[in-house]
Design a protein around this motif. Structure first.
Motif, PDB file in Angstrom:
ATOM      1  N   ARG A  48       0.915  -1.152  -0.044  1.00  0.00           N
ATOM      2  CA  ARG A  48       0.071   0.073  -0.126  1.00  0.00           C
ATOM      3  C   ARG A  48       0.858   1.231   0.023  1.00  0.00           C
ATOM      4  NH1 ARG A  48      -4.737  -1.135   4.364  1.00  0.00           N
ATOM      5  NH2 ARG A  48      -5.257  -3.065   3.776  1.00  0.00           N
ATOM      6  N   CYS A  49       0.398   2.385  -0.570  1.00  0.00           N
ATOM      7  CA  CYS A  49       0.946   3.690  -0.634  1.00  0.00           C
ATOM      8  C   CYS A  49      -0.092   4.511  -0.510  1.00  0.00           C
ATOM      9  CB  CYS A  49       1.846   3.831  -1.854  1.00  0.00           C
ATOM     10  SG  CYS A  49       0.815   3.934  -3.555  1.00  0.00           S
ATOM     11  N   LEU A  50       0.300   5.827  -0.290  1.00  0.00           N
ATOM     12  CA  LEU A  50      -0.730   6.947  -0.041  1.00  0.00           C
ATOM     13  C   LEU A  50      -1.417   7.097  -1.163  1.00  0.00           C
ATOM     14  CD1 LEU A  50       2.013   9.625   1.128  1.00  0.00           C
ATOM     15  CD2 LEU A  50       0.230   8.289   2.468  1.00  0.00           C
ATOM     16  N   PRO A  51      -2.880   7.348  -0.898  1.00  0.00           N
ATOM     17  CA  PRO A  51      -3.771   7.329  -1.934  1.00  0.00           C
ATOM     18  C   PRO A  51      -3.653   8.218  -3.245  1.00  0.00           C
ATOM     19  CG  PRO A  51      -4.780   7.602   0.193  1.00  0.00           C
ATOM     20  CD  PRO A  51      -3.467   7.766   0.331  1.00  0.00           C
ATOM     21  N   HIS A  52      -2.818   9.245  -3.062  1.00  0.00           N
ATOM     22  CA  HIS A  52      -2.590  10.430  -4.461  1.00  0.00           C
ATOM     23  C   HIS A  52      -1.411   9.691  -5.007  1.00  0.00           C
ATOM     24  CE1 HIS A  52      -0.248  11.903  -0.812  1.00  0.00           C
ATOM     25  NE2 HIS A  52       0.448  12.368  -1.877  1.00  0.00           N
ATOM     26  N   LEU A  85      10.214   3.165  -8.248  1.00  0.00           N
ATOM     27  CA  LEU A  85      11.329   2.223  -7.420  1.00  0.00           C
ATOM     28  C   LEU A  85      10.595   1.710  -6.095  1.00  0.00           C
ATOM     29  CD1 LEU A  85      14.378   1.031  -7.375  1.00  0.00           C
ATOM     30  CD2 LEU A  85      14.654   2.653  -5.765  1.00  0.00           C
ATOM     31  N   LEU A  86      10.585   0.444  -6.253  1.00  0.00           N
ATOM     32  CA  LEU A  86       9.798  -0.356  -5.062  1.00  0.00           C
ATOM     33  C   LEU A  86      10.756  -0.534  -3.976  1.00  0.00           C
ATOM     34  CD1 LEU A  86       7.520  -2.117  -4.139  1.00  0.00           C
ATOM     35  CD2 LEU A  86       8.689  -4.258  -4.794  1.00  0.00           C
ATOM     36  N   GLY A  87      12.058  -0.823  -4.278  1.00  0.00           N
ATOM     37  CA  GLY A  87      12.927  -0.799  -3.103  1.00  0.00           C
ATOM     38  C   GLY A  87      14.403  -1.503  -3.298  1.00  0.00           C
ATOM     39  N   ASP A  88      15.078  -1.818  -2.485  1.00  0.00           N
ATOM     40  CA  ASP A  88      16.376  -2.534  -2.910  1.00  0.00           C
ATOM     41  C   ASP A  88      16.427  -3.904  -2.486  1.00  0.00           C
ATOM     42  OD1 ASP A  88      17.640   0.000  -3.613  1.00  0.00           O
ATOM     43  OD2 ASP A  88      17.774   0.670  -1.477  1.00  0.00           O
ATOM     44  N   LEU A  89      16.816  -4.803  -3.625  1.00  0.00           N
ATOM     45  CA  LEU A  89      17.011  -6.163  -3.298  1.00  0.00           C
ATOM     46  C   LEU A  89      18.496  -6.427  -3.315  1.00  0.00           C
ATOM     47  CD1 LEU A  89      15.827  -9.054  -3.051  1.00  0.00           C
ATOM     48  CD2 LEU A  89      15.753  -9.034  -5.513  1.00  0.00           C
ATOM     49  N   LEU A  90      18.906  -7.103  -2.149  1.00  0.00           N
ATOM     50  CA  LEU A  90      20.248  -7.498  -2.235  1.00  0.00           C
ATOM     51  C   LEU A  90      20.254  -8.808  -1.378  1.00  0.00           C
ATOM     52  CD1 LEU A  90      21.346  -6.462   0.916  1.00  0.00           C
ATOM     53  CD2 LEU A  90      20.717  -4.325  -0.310  1.00  0.00           C
ATOM     54  N   PHE A  91      21.698  -9.457  -1.502  1.00  0.00           N
ATOM     55  CA  PHE A  91      21.960 -10.939  -0.944  1.00  0.00           C
ATOM     56  C   PHE A  91      22.670 -10.610   0.121  1.00  0.00           C
ATOM     57  CE2 PHE A  91      19.850 -11.640  -4.765  1.00  0.00           C
ATOM     58  CZ  PHE A  91      19.034 -12.897  -4.606  1.00  0.00           C
TER      59      PHE A  91
END
Length: 112
Positions: free
Chosen positions: A25-29, A36-42
């Protein structure tokens, strides 16, 4: 009508799929399209870690029961030159099924 499928001239790449359990979920507006959703790392042990805002998720890498082909349509759909080009194959997925944990900075000063 048959549409031929060809392997890409550049050769096949191997991709991984990311699977999130639950709801983002994100803010309605705000819309997520193109963001960018986020950072994926191992980490050093090979465990996938996803950072979204001030939340962290730990996941696991799993094999898919059947591989998935990533295809790109080339040419007009109705024309004689139309075909699909297979550009990548997905054999594994990164699964995040646990609830995210908040990231807390222990060194930050407290405001009372």
């Amino acid at each position: 009508m048959q549409i031929p499928v060809q392997v890409s001239k550049d050769g096949l790449k191997e991709w991984m799929m990311v699977e999130l359990q639950g709801e983002l979920r994100c803010l309605p507006h705000i819309t997520m399209g193109g963001r960018l959703l986020g950072d994926l790392l191992f980490n050093k042990q090979g465990v996938p870690v996803l950072l979204i805002g001030h939340h962290i998720l730990h996941g696991a890498v799993q094999d898919l029961s059947k591989p998935v082909a990533v295809m790109k349509k080339v040419g007009d759909r109705e024309g004689p030159e139309a075909h699909y080009s297979v550009t990548a194959v997905v054999h594994k997925k990164v699964l995040f099924k646990n609830r995210p944990k908040p990231i807390v900075n222990a060194g930050a000063p407290r405001l009372i």
